[in-house]
Structure formats: structure tokens, C-alpha cells
Motif scaffolding. Structure first.
Motif, PDB file in Angstrom:
ATOM      1  N   VAL A  53     -49.043 -58.382  42.170  1.00 47.89           N
ATOM      2  CA  VAL A  53     -48.980 -58.162  43.618  1.00 47.89           C
ATOM      3  C   VAL A  53     -50.354 -57.829  44.165  1.00 47.89           C
ATOM      4  N   GLY A  54     -51.050 -56.933  43.476  1.00 42.86           N
ATOM      5  CA  GLY A  54     -52.373 -56.518  43.942  1.00 42.86           C
ATOM      6  C   GLY A  54     -53.376 -57.659  43.944  1.00 42.86           C
ATOM      7  N   LYS A  55     -53.375 -58.452  42.877  1.00 46.65           N
ATOM      8  CA  LYS A  55     -54.342 -59.544  42.792  1.00 46.65           C
ATOM      9  C   LYS A  55     -54.006 -60.684  43.746  1.00 46.65           C
ATOM     10  N   SER A  56     -52.716 -60.859  44.025  1.00 46.92           N
ATOM     11  CA  SER A  56     -52.299 -61.972  44.889  1.00 46.92           C
ATOM     12  C   SER A  56     -52.572 -61.707  46.360  1.00 46.92           C
ATOM     13  N   LYS A  57     -52.747 -60.449  46.737  1.00 45.60           N
ATOM     14  CA  LYS A  57     -52.855 -60.138  48.157  1.00 45.60           C
ATOM     15  C   LYS A  57     -54.022 -60.879  48.818  1.00 45.60           C
ATOM     16  N   GLY A  58     -55.137 -60.972  48.121  1.00 42.46           N
ATOM     17  CA  GLY A  58     -56.272 -61.691  48.692  1.00 42.46           C
ATOM     18  C   GLY A  58     -55.956 -63.149  48.953  1.00 42.46           C
ATOM     19  N   ILE A  59     -55.201 -63.752  48.064  1.00 39.79           N
ATOM     20  CA  ILE A  59     -54.779 -65.148  48.247  1.00 39.79           C
ATOM     21  C   ILE A  59     -53.866 -65.252  49.468  1.00 39.79           C
ATOM     22  N   LEU A  60     -52.940 -64.299  49.573  1.00 39.76           N
ATOM     23  CA  LEU A  60     -51.990 -64.307  50.691  1.00 39.76           C
ATOM     24  C   LEU A  60     -52.717 -64.178  52.021  1.00 39.76           C
ATOM     25  N   GLU A  61     -53.703 -63.298  52.070  1.00 37.87           N
ATOM     26  CA  GLU A  61     -54.456 -63.105  53.315  1.00 37.87           C
ATOM     27  C   GLU A  61     -55.198 -64.379  53.714  1.00 37.87           C
ATOM     28  N   GLU A  64     -62.880 -76.676  35.298  1.00 38.44           N
ATOM     29  CA  GLU A  64     -61.780 -75.950  34.656  1.00 38.44           C
ATOM     30  C   GLU A  64     -60.691 -75.513  35.641  1.00 38.44           C
ATOM     31  N   LYS A  65     -60.990 -75.526  36.928  1.00 39.93           N
ATOM     32  CA  LYS A  65     -60.023 -75.024  37.908  1.00 39.93           C
ATOM     33  C   LYS A  65     -58.807 -75.937  38.076  1.00 39.93           C
ATOM     34  N   ALA A  66     -58.959 -77.194  37.674  1.00 46.64           N
ATOM     35  CA  ALA A  66     -57.835 -78.124  37.829  1.00 46.64           C
ATOM     36  C   ALA A  66     -57.593 -78.933  36.564  1.00 46.64           C
ATOM     37  N   ALA A  67     -58.175 -78.528  35.447  1.00 41.44           N
ATOM     38  CA  ALA A  67     -58.151 -79.343  34.234  1.00 41.44           C
ATOM     39  C   ALA A  67     -56.746 -79.616  33.723  1.00 41.44           C
ATOM     40  N   HIS A  68     -55.893 -78.595  33.705  1.00 40.99           N
ATOM     41  CA  HIS A  68     -54.541 -78.789  33.168  1.00 40.99           C
ATOM     42  C   HIS A  68     -53.718 -79.736  34.031  1.00 40.99           C
ATOM     43  N   MET A  69     -54.036 -79.821  35.275  1.00 34.84           N
ATOM     44  CA  MET A  69     -53.323 -80.731  36.172  1.00 34.84           C
ATOM     45  C   MET A  69     -53.946 -82.129  36.144  1.00 34.84           C
ATOM     46  N   ILE A  70     -55.252 -82.231  36.325  1.00 36.88           N
ATOM     47  CA  ILE A  70     -55.919 -83.527  36.437  1.00 36.88           C
ATOM     48  C   ILE A  70     -56.084 -84.192  35.077  1.00 36.88           C
ATOM     49  N   SER A 105     -57.786 -78.151  47.490  1.00 31.51           N
ATOM     50  CA  SER A 105     -58.810 -77.696  46.547  1.00 31.51           C
ATOM     51  C   SER A 105     -59.195 -76.238  46.752  1.00 31.51           C
ATOM     52  N   ALA A 106     -59.197 -75.801  48.000  1.00 32.39           N
ATOM     53  CA  ALA A 106     -59.577 -74.406  48.284  1.00 32.39           C
ATOM     54  C   ALA A 106     -58.562 -73.444  47.683  1.00 32.39           C
ATOM     55  N   ALA A 107     -57.277 -73.753  47.845  1.00 36.00           N
ATOM     56  CA  ALA A 107     -56.223 -72.902  47.265  1.00 36.00           C
ATOM     57  C   ALA A 107     -56.273 -72.955  45.746  1.00 36.00           C
ATOM     58  N   GLN A 108     -56.465 -74.149  45.202  1.00 33.89           N
ATOM     59  CA  GLN A 108     -56.557 -74.318  43.751  1.00 33.89           C
ATOM     60  C   GLN A 108     -57.706 -73.473  43.189  1.00 33.89           C
ATOM     61  N   SER A 109     -58.844 -73.541  43.847  1.00 38.08           N
ATOM     62  CA  SER A 109     -60.023 -72.806  43.374  1.00 38.08           C
ATOM     63  C   SER A 109     -59.836 -71.298  43.502  1.00 38.08           C
ATOM     64  N   SER A 110     -59.277 -70.860  44.620  1.00 35.94           N
ATOM     65  CA  SER A 110     -59.109 -69.415  44.836  1.00 35.94           C
ATOM     66  C   SER A 110     -58.142 -68.808  43.832  1.00 35.94           C
ATOM     67  N   LEU A 111     -57.069 -69.520  43.563  1.00 38.19           N
ATOM     68  CA  LEU A 111     -56.107 -69.010  42.586  1.00 38.19           C
ATOM     69  C   LEU A 111     -56.731 -68.949  41.205  1.00 38.19           C
ATOM     70  N   TYR A 112     -57.489 -69.978  40.857  1.00 41.74           N
ATOM     71  CA  TYR A 112     -58.133 -69.951  39.537  1.00 41.74           C
ATOM     72  C   TYR A 112     -59.130 -68.802  39.449  1.00 41.74           C
TER      73      TYR A 112
END
Length: 685
Positions: free
Chosen positions: A674-682, A268-274, A350-357
């Protein structure tokens, strides 16, 4: 007409008929007395499927050796099995053998052209030439105990990889659930009911499979495919799937084995794209039957699987093979080599895709991560989602109903839609105003409190903002504090004509040049003129009728890293770096806005300050868009945006993230994002 004349006409007609008969007889005799012509006549019967006529041309010994029935069966099975047609023979000039004819055969078949030299024994019997038949007359290598078969060489569908070589769509295995009827318990009805419940099927459906004519007690009957029980990319196990398979194996006669299939490791992490593949429909087959498809083919139904179908789809090969009696391969008569589908490598990480999902999977959201220096899209996420693997193994009616009735609409692809941008559009307004000279970035447009209207002509309509602040009401502070009133005034200073012309220059109303189709952004309904001062003022802070596609927004923000030029986003790693729109904004204006966006993050009062990192400089802008029927409507919702990038970085390590989340009202607005994205940014910036 007198009698004499009538007799004369009758005589002429009879003479003509007799002459034609004589000529036909002479022609037939000529054929039958020429070995070459007899052979050609024999070969011509193959395409006519007149095997009985062929048999009549054989000599007596051949007819004693093989019955007409066996002769017809042998020739029909081989020639029709290989789809032989357009058979041509030519005689070899220097005939060396007496009682035989050497010749070359050329024929078309289902695998292509076949060529071979051969010879046929021909001798006279009772004044006529007859053919000595044996199996080698079909193919020189063929003996009576040999068999001719057409063997398919299955082509592999191309694999879709991420930038690091991880599989996003490719060959794998699914769990194939089967049942051996003879090993069922003494209460098969109860077994079928239990099995049906576990597989989300009806017992009648399973019984129908067991009632097929070919089924025997000791044969395994395929029932359904399931996803394999293995670890997901996140390291967790699909516990429900594991439980179902464990319970199935307790039912007598049930066997679960591996079966090769198309699989999607990110699910499901990449379904809409793939997207996903399924069996080809009758309509699709009709339009593609000349492209190497058959009724057993799979075809891309959505996403990149559909977009890249021509490249991913391989062309199956075939071989016409002679097999010995013991089953060993004796000779390959003809071959059409298989052609595997093309492998495609994406820019996706894939790591970025998975983390964002994983970060946003409980939200209705979409996220784009991109390298703003070269346009490589590193992640393309829509949440919630569905699992592409469910379509491959067979989507149950229950699961399909769940997906379609889910209020969070997991089948809806959010990153391809357009959304009200709210304050995330303000840097665009600032760049347009400064670049056209309509707005001086340092000019104080005056404080107006939390509510403002240009004049009483606006009636009861007023522009509101959330933050009061001291200091000059200039572009820098307006971005830091996200001052709606400043940008409403800025839009009025810019003017409708200039604003719409500059937004068009920045890609509004244009098709977004990207592999996956994206809905184009708009500055008004159908991109018609901005019709009123109120609409113009609202457009200045991303409300009104402005709608922006998230990928377009990422391209716009890339201009702040490229002296005003917008990168062309791309998904294939082989694609060259290119601008979508060069000089979309004035370079000096873009530089001014970029510096101000750094302060949106670094300044403690900045709306994006919660994302600040200790080791990486960031620049960005938040946006909270109100979605409601009217200004007075209190039941509407809000969209939260956060667009953030790494200013001053090189091509290899530049990153840009655009995220939009629905329904952030009473959850902190854009601050929630902003709060939820910070972990991705780090992790990734």
C-alpha cells in the motif's frame, strides 16, 4: 529349335535394331535441320546443366569468339545463380527475320517467374543449323561486359509500439566493437588480454576471430556488440557500459561504431512482456525455411516477440539485376518485392510500465495496471528482471550465470504465475455469498475474538485474525478490518458445492483469454472438490489451496466497475472491448461489495487507508497470504497484495492496479505494498 527358325529370329532382331537406328538418325537429322527444334534442344540443356552440349551447337564464328571454358563459366554463373528452371520457349508465329528465330522465354527463378521476348541467330553450316551466340541469348539487355547479380532487399521486422507511439521493440543501433590488427601496439597479447577482460571474453576467442582467413592488417575485424551509451528512459546513463567503451577506445586499433539492430528502449522494465529476438537455430530454420527465413534471420524467442513472430517477421525481397561494367544498374530482370513485418500497437503505457518497475525493482513482485471499463492492459510488470538488449548484443557466459544464480530469480516471470491471494479474495467471497443468497451482507456473524474454530472436531486447528473491532461483524466491517474469521464463517455458510461452482463461473480452472499465456487460477489442487470444512473455511479468506493469477485477479476486480461482469483483458490497441465473463457476479451484490471497498480506503481503520488520495476516490482491498508448511511453521514467508481501482469513473479515466509482492513478512505485510503503491496512484489515478 531348328537352324532355320533360329536364323529367322536373329534376322528379325537385326531388322528391328536397324529400323530403330534409322528412326533415331531421322529424328536427329530432323532436329538439326529445324531452327526451332535446335533452339529448343539448346534451351533444354540449361536445366540439365549440360553447357558443353550447348557449346557444341554454336557456329564456328561464335566458338572462335568465345572459348568453351568462358562460355560454360558465363552460362553456369548466371543460370545457376538465379536458379533458373522449368525453362519454356514458344515461337512467335510471324517470323519476320531471315537467319533468326523470334521466340518468347518463360522460366522460373529464385525470385519468381521471368518472361521476355528474344531472338536467336541461326544459320546452316555444312548442312546443319548452328546457333550464333552472344550474351543477349541469355537476356536481351545483356552485353558481354555486363554482370548479372541477385540482390537481396532486406525486409524490416515490425515495430512494437506502446499506446502513445513510443517504441517498445524496434529498429535502432548497437555499439559494434572492432579491431584493426595492423594498428595494434607492440604488445598485442597485452592488448588482447585487456580487451577480453572489458568485453567479458577470453583472449583466445578474440585471437580466433583475428585468425580467420579473410583477415588482413588493414581490415576491421568485428569482435563484439555492446549496448549503445545513451540515456535510459529514466534519464540516467549506464555508467558501467560507458566506462567499458571509454577504456576500449584507449586500446590501439579498437574502433567502436554504430550497427543497426533490434533494440528495446525500456530494457529490463518490459523484458518479461516484450521478450527478445536471437539468431534462428538450425531446428527452427528447418521448420520455417519456406516462410522466408534463412540462416541469418532473427526470430522471437520469448514474450510478445515470440507470440507475434508471424506478424512481425518480414519477407525479404530479391532482384535479378544486370549491372554495367562501371557498376551502375542497367536493368531489373525480375523482382520479388520485400514485405516488411507488421507494426503492432499495444495498450501499454510506457510511463506506467516504467514507474511500476522503478517502484518495485528491488522486490520480487508483479503488477498489472488495467482500465477496468474496457480491459486495456496499461502495464504488465515483473520484478526483478533482465535486459532484453543483452540477448540481442550477445549474452556473455558470466552475465548468464549471474542471472541464473541470482536468488531473486530475475528470469522468472511472476505475472504469469498463480499465487496465494490471501485477503484480496475476500470481496469475491462476499459477492458470491450475497449473489447466491447464502450470505446476508448486513447480517452480524458474531465476534469471535482473534481465534476461532467451528467445533472441537477441528482438533487443534483454529482460524486467526489480526484485528478486533467494535460494531457489527457484517460484510462491510469484515472487509474494512479484513476479518479472516468472518470470511471463514461466510465460506461455510455458502457451502463447498456453491462456492466451487461460483468460482468456476468466475474463471477459476479456465484458460485466461489473453495474448500471453497465463497459468489458470485454482480453488483447490487440480481444481478438485474442496474436501474438508477446514479447507473450505481457509478458502474463505484466500488461503487453503486457492491460487490466483494476478491478471485474473484484475479481471475479477473489474466486475466491481461493470455490474458484476468481468472484462476480457487485452494488449493490442485495435482489439475491441469485450467481456470475458458476463454476469460473473450478481449485479446488486457487486454494487454492495464495491461500496464496501471504498470504505476499505476511506475509513481510517481500513487496511488500505494508507493509499487514500485527496482528489480521487479509490476502492480496493489488501491481502497478506501466509506461505508456510504448516500452521505451526514460523519460518514461512508472506505475500502482500493490493488491488485498487477508481469507482464511478468513465471509460477513458478508469484505472485498476493489482500488485503482488513476495517476502513482505516483517516488512508490514500488505501495508508495505500500500505504501509503495501510493506514489503510482497519485501519478496515474
Amino acid at each position: 529349335m531348328n537352324v532355320l527358325k533360329r536364323h529367322k529370329i536373329v534376322f528379325i532382331i537385326i531388322a528391328v535394331i536397324l529400323l530403330a537406328a534409322v528412326l533415331l538418325l531421322v529424328y536427329k537429322v530432323a532436329i538439326l535441320k529445324s531452327p526451332e527444334k535446335v533452339l529448343k534442344q539448346y534451351m533444354a540443356c540449361i536445366e540439365k546443366k549440360d553447357y558443353e552440349a550447348m557449346y557444341k551447337m554454336l557456329d564456328q564464328e561464335s566458338q572462335e569468339r568465345v572459348t568453351q571454358k568462358d562460355f560454360i563459366t558465363r552460362n553456369r554463373n548466371i543460370y545457376e545463380g538465379i536458379e533458373a528452371k522449368n525453362i519454356r520457349i514458344s515461337m512467335i508465329e510471324d517470323q519476320e527475320k531471315e537467319g533468326a528465330v523470334q521466340y518468347k522465354t518463360v522460366m522460373d527463378s529464385r525470385v519468381g517467374e521471368i518472361r521476355f521476348p528474344n531472338e536467336a541467330g541461326i544459320h546452316t553450316e555444312k548442312g546443319r543449323y548452328r546457333i550464333v551466340w552472344n550474351d543477349s541469348l541469355i537476356f536481351p539487355q545483356l552485353d558481354s561486359d555486363d554482370k548479372v547479380k541477385v540482390r537481396a532487399e532486406k525486409a524490416d521486422r515490425g515495430t512494437i509500439y506502446d499506446r502513445n507511439g513510443a517504441v517498445l521493440a524496434g529498429k535502432g543501433a548497437v555499439a559494434a566493437v572492432g579491431l584493426i590488427p595492423g594498428k595494434m601496439s607492440d604488445d598485442p597479447s597485452a592488448d588482447l588480454e585487456k580487451m577480453a577482460a572489458l568485453l567479458d571474453m577470453s583472449a583466445a576467442d578474440i585471437q580466433k576471430k583475428l585468425s580467420a582467413k579473410w583477415v588482413k592488417d588493414d581490415l576491421l575485424v568485428p569482435i563484439k556488440k555492446l549496448k549503445k551509451v545513451n540515456e535510459k528512459p529514466s534519464g540516467t546513463v549506464d555508467l558501467e557500459n560507458a566506462r567499458v567503451q571509454e577504456e576500449l577506445l584507449k586500446i590501439p586499433g579498437v574502433i567502436i561504431g554504430d550497427e543497426e539492430s533490434r533494440v528495446y528502449p525500456l530494457g529490463e522494465k518490459a523484458a518479461h512482456m516484450i521478450g527478445y529476438v536471437q539468431g534462428i537455430s538450425a531446428e527452427e530454420l528447418e521448420s520455417r525455411k519456406d516462410d522466408g527465413y534463412d540462416q541469418y534471420s532473427v526470430i522471437g524467442k520469448s514474450g510478445l516477440e515470440k507470440l507475434y513472430e508471424k506478424r512481425l517477421h518480414g519477407m525479404d525481397g530479391e532482384k535479378i539485376i544486370i549491372y554495367r561494367k562501371n557498376g551502375s544498374e542497367k536493368a531489373v530482370v525480375a523482382e520479388r518485392p520485400k514485405k516488411d513485418g507488421e507494426d503492432i500497437k499495444l495498450t501499454i503505457d510506457s510511463a506506467a510500465q516504467s514507474s511500476l518497475y522503478d517502484t518495485y525493482k528491488e522486490d520480487k513482485s508483479c503488477s498489472i495496471m488495467m482500465n477496468p471499463k474496457n480491459g486495456e492492459v496499461l502495464a504488465l510488470v515483473s520484478t526483478p528482471s533482465y535486459d532484453s538488449n543483452d540477448f540481442v548484443v550477445g549474452m556473455s557466459e558470466k552475465r548468464w550465470k549471474q542471472l541464473n544464480e541470482d536468488k531473486n530469480t530475475p528470469m522468472y516471470n511472476r505475472f504469469k504465475q498463480t499465487w496465494s491471494p490471501g485477503s484480496s479474495l475476500k470481496p469475491v467471497i462476499g459477492a458470491i455469498g450475497a449473489g447466491t443468497g447464502k450470505l446476508d451482507p448486513g447480517e452480524d456473524l458474531g465476534h469471535s475474538g482473534l481465534s476461532w474454530q467451528k467445533s472441537k472436531s477441528w482438533g487443534g486447528y483454529r482460524v486467526t485474525t489480526l484485528h478486533e473491532y467494535s460494531g457489527s461483524a457484517n460484510l462491510e466491517n469484515a472487509l474494512i478490518y479484513s476479518d479472516n474469521i468472518y470470511f471463514a464463517k461466510a465460506a461455510l455458510k455458502i457451502g463447498a458445492d456453491t462456492l466451487t461452482a461460483q468460482l468456476q463461473k468466475a474463471g477459476f480452472g479456465q484458460e485466461i483469454p489473453f495474448a500471453l499465456g497465463m497459468n489458470p487460477s485454482q480453488y483447490s489442487s487440480d481444481n478438485k472438490a474442496i474436501e474438508s470444512e477446514i479447507q473450505l473455511a481457509d478458502s474463505g479468506y484466500g488461503q487453503g489451496q486457492v491460487l490466483v493469477n494476478p491478471l485474473h485477479m484484475a479481471s475479477i476486480y473489474s466486475a466491481f466497475s461493470n455490474e458484476g461482469s468481468m472484462m476480457k483483458p487485452h494488449l493490442e490497441l485495435k482489439d475491441e472491448t469485450a467481456y470475458w465473463i458476463e454476469h460473473a457476479f450478481d449485479s446488486k451484490a457487486a454494487a454492495v461489495v464495491a461500496k464496501d471497498l471504498e470504505k476499505v480506503i476511506s475509513d481510517p481503520n481500513g487496511t488500505g487507508h494508507g493509499a487514500q488520495l485527496s482528489k480521487v476516490k479509490l476502492a480496493g482491498k489488501t491481502g497478506t497470504a501466509e506461505i508456510k508448511a504448516s500452521k505451526e511453521d514460523t519460518s514461512g514467508t508472506e505475500l502482500g497484495w493490493f488491488c485498487v481501482f477508481t469507482p464511478g469513473k468513465g471509460t477513458d479515466d478508469s484505472r485498476l492496479l493489482v500488485t503482488m509482492v513476495e517476502d513482505v513478512k516483517d516488512r508490514g505485510g500488505s501495508g508495505y505494498v500500500v505504501g509503495k503503491s501510493k506514489g503510482i496512484l497519485e501519478k496515474f489515478f
